[in-house]
Design an enzyme around this catalytic site. Sequence first.
Site, PDB file in Angstrom:
ATOM      1  N   GLU A 441       0.905  -1.218   0.032  1.00 20.30           N
ATOM      2  CA  GLU A 441       0.043   0.099  -0.054  1.00 20.30           C
ATOM      3  C   GLU A 441       0.945   1.450   0.026  1.00 20.30           C
ATOM      4  O   GLU A 441       0.489   2.203   0.616  1.00 20.30           O
ATOM      5  CB  GLU A 441      -0.886  -0.004   1.202  1.00 20.30           C
ATOM      6  CG  GLU A 441      -1.989  -1.345   1.267  1.00 20.30           C
ATOM      7  CD  GLU A 441      -2.598  -1.617   0.026  1.00 20.30           C
ATOM      8  OE1 GLU A 441      -2.762  -0.556  -0.920  1.00 20.30           O
ATOM      9  OE2 GLU A 441      -2.849  -2.779  -0.251  1.00 20.30           O
ATOM     10  N   GLY A 442       2.042   1.296  -0.534  1.00 24.09           N
ATOM     11  CA  GLY A 442       2.920   2.341  -0.565  1.00 24.09           C
ATOM     12  C   GLY A 442       3.830   2.181   0.256  1.00 24.09           C
ATOM     13  O   GLY A 442       3.673   2.389   1.395  1.00 24.09           O
TER      14      GLY A 442
END
Length: 598
Positions: A441-442
């Site tokens: 998620e980054g």
Amino acid sequence: MPVFKAPVDDTLFILNDVLGYERYMNLPGFADASPDIVEAILQEGARLSEEVMLPLNQVGDTEGCTRHDDGTVTTPKGFKEAYKQYCEGGWLGLAAPAEFGGQGLPYALHVAVGEYMSSANLSFMMYPGLTQGAIAAIHEHGSDEQKAKYLPKMVEGIWTGTMNLTEPHCGTDLGLLRTKAVPQGDGSYKISGQKIFISAGEHDMSDNIIHLVLARIEGAPEGVKGISLFIVPKFMVGDDGSLGDRNPVSCGSLEEKMGIHGNATCVMNYDEATGYLIGAENAGLKAMFVMMNEARLGVGLQGQAMGEIAYQNAVVYARERLQGRSLSGPKAPEKKADPIIVHPDVRRTLMTIRAFNEAGRAFMLWTALKSDIAHRSEVESEKQEADDLLTLVTPVVKGVLTDKGFDHAVMAQQMFGGHGYIEEWGMSQYVRDARIAMIYEGANGIQALDLVGRKLGQNGGRAVMAFFKEIGDFCEENRGNEELALYTKGLKKGLNDLQASTMWLMQNAMAKPDNAGAASTDYMHLFGLVSLGYMWALMAKAAVEKRAAGANGKDEFLATKLLVGKFYMERIMPETVLRKARIETGADTMMELAEAAF
């Protein structure tokens, strides 16, 4: 087997005494969750976590998921039955809109219960977690027809959801993606391409899986400006909601991973699968960001959850393990050695983890309340202020809580000595499971860049100035309270370091962008130290006031709370000075080293 006790009392203290949960009863959904109902929900969520999910955690780790020759995937023993209990309890739709079958209760309540369940079994909770993100994206950007077709069964848990972004050649830089979408003339598209690292991409726990897939329509602009988002169901869905033929989307393989073995992380192949555009053409990234932002908060919660269960097991071991004698004299003279919890360095380790855990829990719930206000308030100024702060702190929640969650899992493992390296004790799993939260998620370096490069300057710095003002006002308003002096003085010093570092970035990053990149991770953690310090100040104020009013049988709990907060202010908060010093060295030295010299 590892143990876990959901921290219900601490959650209730934060919601009721620190954050003033009852003040939000005017918001939709809050009136349906009075403090008594909140406590009952938390207790039931705790029971499910401790009795159903926890016993399956090591099962999921050792057994993992199995892919069969036909491309189907079987989840670990017991997962399917536990998921059925989870859905029957209405947990997936706890905060989902009532119009689609959800309960519409506060997001803060969803976060509170989610921590318990993620501590108990992180891999299991990724299945409904991805579904909740997909629900949010469809609800925000889907057409009325799409909402009616997909959301009710997703909210019920009969169907699950995924997000499909990453491809073998592109992760963070989604502008490079190659998955293509070809219009069919009937409103549908043929989706072709391969996606990797797709959590819950294929499994046996739901009747259908609704994939949200980023792809590029033929002829679309290059880069991120040409990305669209599509709904691609595993099984085609008729107008009446019935399931039809299998769509040509399949799991090509399962990733062999370091951790989260109980979750099916898939390579997904799309071979002219039928998909439906969600939102506008070439606006897919905007739509997907709804899901990504929800997921980033959820991943921050995972870091928090891993730190909590690792801490609890380390404490149990430290109380039981006999080794050496206390430096100040035997504490268990009737035994051949003292329990290791008597040693100062063991206590330093455990109190560090606990101090972060309790502040992290408050920060998660504070952030969740901002989300509730942003999405439910009818007062525009309140919505804007809450949304500003939510947007600002999302990379901090994700980056700091997952960095620290992994650090603390390692620190807790260290308490076990050699036993921490042996699988049967369970600590290795927490270290391995916690590690992914820093990446997906980054990756956290991207979160730090997002904070420094985008969030600080957004709307002319409106959010960060409001956040600084809120903390500064708290310090000023409580300056005369001697019982809070340690907290207000420590918080004010940290805030001064954060403000000075922010000013340094403003003065030095525009002309030389590498200065922002070099400072970003330290700045994110500096921001986190101050944010968690603010949570400790709020908790200390609530504890002092509650004790003055009679404590209501909670004096020992409150006294412990103040002592752990004191530890944070004495031992952890001074790290702001270190972070500030690093930030102000700039990028020159790290950029001067020739590439060939690495």
